[in-house]
Design a protein around this motif. Structure first.
Motif, PDB file in Angstrom:
ATOM      1  N   VAL A 198       6.032   3.735  -7.614  1.00  0.00           N
ATOM      2  CA  VAL A 198       4.687   4.166  -7.265  1.00  0.00           C
ATOM      3  C   VAL A 198       3.880   2.915  -6.967  1.00  0.00           C
ATOM      4  N   THR A 199       3.221   2.912  -5.820  1.00  0.00           N
ATOM      5  CA  THR A 199       2.514   1.709  -5.406  1.00  0.00           C
ATOM      6  C   THR A 199       1.350   2.068  -4.494  1.00  0.00           C
ATOM      7  N   THR A 200       0.605   1.051  -4.088  1.00  0.00           N
ATOM      8  CA  THR A 200      -0.548   1.263  -3.209  1.00  0.00           C
ATOM      9  C   THR A 200      -0.880  -0.015  -2.451  1.00  0.00           C
ATOM     10  N   GLY A 201      -1.608   0.127  -1.354  1.00  0.00           N
ATOM     11  CA  GLY A 201      -2.135  -1.021  -0.625  1.00  0.00           C
ATOM     12  C   GLY A 201      -1.076  -2.018  -0.181  1.00  0.00           C
ATOM     13  N   LYS A 202      -1.423  -3.303  -0.303  1.00  0.00           N
ATOM     14  CA  LYS A 202      -0.514  -4.389   0.076  1.00  0.00           C
ATOM     15  C   LYS A 202       0.792  -4.311  -0.705  1.00  0.00           C
ATOM     16  N   SER A 203       0.715  -3.892  -1.944  1.00  0.00           N
ATOM     17  CA  SER A 203       1.915  -3.803  -2.779  1.00  0.00           C
ATOM     18  C   SER A 203       2.941  -2.834  -2.206  1.00  0.00           C
ATOM     19  N   TYR A 204       2.478  -1.829  -1.478  1.00  0.00           N
ATOM     20  CA  TYR A 204       3.407  -0.882  -0.844  1.00  0.00           C
ATOM     21  C   TYR A 204       4.330  -1.620   0.117  1.00  0.00           C
ATOM     22  N   LEU A 205       3.750  -2.455   0.969  1.00  0.00           N
ATOM     23  CA  LEU A 205       4.562  -3.221   1.915  1.00  0.00           C
ATOM     24  C   LEU A 205       5.465  -4.216   1.188  1.00  0.00           C
ATOM     25  N   ASP A 206       4.969  -4.783   0.089  1.00  0.00           N
ATOM     26  CA  ASP A 206       5.780  -5.702  -0.710  1.00  0.00           C
ATOM     27  C   ASP A 206       6.980  -4.979  -1.326  1.00  0.00           C
ATOM     28  N   ARG A 218      12.917   6.692  -5.039  1.00  0.00           N
ATOM     29  CA  ARG A 218      11.855   7.194  -4.162  1.00  0.00           C
ATOM     30  C   ARG A 218      10.668   6.253  -4.231  1.00  0.00           C
ATOM     31  N   VAL A 219       9.903   6.206  -3.164  1.00  0.00           N
ATOM     32  CA  VAL A 219       8.687   5.393  -3.132  1.00  0.00           C
ATOM     33  C   VAL A 219       7.517   6.325  -2.856  1.00  0.00           C
ATOM     34  N   TYR A 220       6.488   6.211  -3.687  1.00  0.00           N
ATOM     35  CA  TYR A 220       5.276   7.029  -3.552  1.00  0.00           C
ATOM     36  C   TYR A 220       4.103   6.100  -3.311  1.00  0.00           C
ATOM     37  N   LYS A 221       3.459   6.272  -2.166  1.00  0.00           N
ATOM     38  CA  LYS A 221       2.297   5.443  -1.836  1.00  0.00           C
ATOM     39  C   LYS A 221       1.027   6.205  -2.191  1.00  0.00           C
ATOM     40  N   VAL A 222       0.275   5.650  -3.110  1.00  0.00           N
ATOM     41  CA  VAL A 222      -0.988   6.244  -3.532  1.00  0.00           C
ATOM     42  C   VAL A 222      -2.059   5.829  -2.531  1.00  0.00           C
ATOM     43  N   ALA A 223      -2.786   6.813  -1.996  1.00  0.00           N
ATOM     44  CA  ALA A 223      -3.832   6.513  -1.018  1.00  0.00           C
ATOM     45  C   ALA A 223      -5.136   6.115  -1.712  1.00  0.00           C
ATOM     46  N   PRO A 257     -10.059   8.547  -8.594  1.00  0.00           N
ATOM     47  CA  PRO A 257      -9.135   9.087  -9.588  1.00  0.00           C
ATOM     48  C   PRO A 257      -7.794   9.424  -8.940  1.00  0.00           C
ATOM     49  N   LEU A 258      -6.763   9.318  -9.711  1.00  0.00           N
ATOM     50  CA  LEU A 258      -5.410   9.557  -9.221  1.00  0.00           C
ATOM     51  C   LEU A 258      -5.188  11.059  -9.050  1.00  0.00           C
ATOM     52  N   PRO A 313      -3.472  14.370  -9.190  1.00  0.00           N
ATOM     53  CA  PRO A 313      -2.363  14.764 -10.071  1.00  0.00           C
ATOM     54  C   PRO A 313      -1.301  15.664  -9.445  1.00  0.00           C
ATOM     55  N   VAL A 314      -1.648  16.482  -8.451  1.00  0.00           N
ATOM     56  CA  VAL A 314      -0.693  17.456  -7.918  1.00  0.00           C
ATOM     57  C   VAL A 314       0.433  16.762  -7.145  1.00  0.00           C
ATOM     58  N   GLY A 315       0.080  15.884  -6.226  1.00  0.00           N
ATOM     59  CA  GLY A 315       1.091  15.154  -5.463  1.00  0.00           C
ATOM     60  C   GLY A 315       1.938  14.278  -6.354  1.00  0.00           C
ATOM     61  N   LEU A 316       1.297  13.667  -7.350  1.00  0.00           N
ATOM     62  CA  LEU A 316       2.023  12.821  -8.288  1.00  0.00           C
ATOM     63  C   LEU A 316       3.039  13.644  -9.079  1.00  0.00           C
ATOM     64  N   ARG A 317       2.612  14.802  -9.565  1.00  0.00           N
ATOM     65  CA  ARG A 317       3.517  15.653 -10.348  1.00  0.00           C
ATOM     66  C   ARG A 317       4.721  16.082  -9.503  1.00  0.00           C
ATOM     67  N   ARG A 318       4.458  16.411  -8.246  1.00  0.00           N
ATOM     68  CA  ARG A 318       5.545  16.798  -7.339  1.00  0.00           C
ATOM     69  C   ARG A 318       6.512  15.628  -7.146  1.00  0.00           C
ATOM     70  N   PHE A 319       5.958  14.422  -6.993  1.00  0.00           N
ATOM     71  CA  PHE A 319       6.790  13.234  -6.767  1.00  0.00           C
ATOM     72  C   PHE A 319       7.687  12.924  -7.955  1.00  0.00           C
ATOM     73  N   VAL A 320       7.175  13.010  -9.173  1.00  0.00           N
ATOM     74  CA  VAL A 320       7.933  12.571 -10.348  1.00  0.00           C
ATOM     75  C   VAL A 320       8.954  13.596 -10.837  1.00  0.00           C
TER      76      VAL A 320
END
Length: 192
Positions: free
Chosen positions: A1-9, A30-35, A39-40, A42-49
């Motif tokens: 799970v990542t976001t921003g510049k870290s996603y590309l890293d 799997r890689v999940y990019k948080v937009a 607040p985080l 929860p629905v997309g996150l729950r589906r991902f995990v």
């Protein structure tokens, strides 16, 4: 799970390890990019995990996503292991200080997956990274360098004061004039 510049890293780290989309799918990675980090959602996150046993949160600076994930999943009857800034033993793995590089992320990912998968390529990459780090850790000559304006910056000439005059620096990059030999003694507040 990542976001921003870290996603590309993270994507670069996976490439270093020779893990393309197919290899990741085969290993269950799997890689999940948080937009939006707060607040985080929860629905997309729950589906991902769903079905995951181990999650690595890669984010720069503070653990915004990691702490929210742990809070959201706290009461789940079955929840995955979540690591980010620290591992389960309390060791820093992706610290908040200094730069978070694809190489550092690759080492963390490799260590996590080596529990169930290893390859000669991953071993070679980790060995090469360790050698590079030891080369970079060699003592280097440290020459003090006072910051100056970028070439072409208008402050190069606009901060020169006439002979016999004094000036005050302002807020911003032109504050650097206080470190130069330009009869500028101190700085003033914004707008001063």
């Amino acid at each position: 799970v990542t976001t921003g510049k870290s996603y590309l890293d993270v994507l670069q780290a996976l490439e270093y390890l020779g893990l393309d989309a197919r290899a990741c799918a085969d290993l269950g990675i799997r890689v999940y990019k948080v937009a939006m980090t707060w607040p985080l959602e929860p629905v997309g996150l729950r589906r991902f995990v769903q079905g995951l046993s181990d999650i690595v949160v890669v984010e720069e600076k503070h653990a915004f996503i990691e702490s929210q994930m742990k809070e959201q999943m706290y009461n789940w009857p079955e929840r995955p292991s979540i690591v980010g800034k620290y591992d389960e033993a309390g060791e820093w793995i992706l610290p908040s200080t200094s730069e978070l590089t694809p190489a550092r992320i690759a080492r963390v990912i490799a260590r996590r997956i080596q529990r169930f998968h290893n390859s000669e390529h991953i071993e070679n990459v980790l060995r090469w990274m360790a050698e590079k780090e030891s080369e970079l850790a060699l003592p280097r000559a440290q020459f003090p360098r006072v910051p100056h304006y970028c070439s072409g910056c208008p402050h190069n000439t606009s901060t020169v004061v006439p002979d016999g005059s004094r000036a005050l620096g302002g807020i911003g990059c032109h504050y650097m004039v206080t470190w130069m030999d330009r009869s500028t003694d101190t700085f003033t507040h914004m707008g001063g």
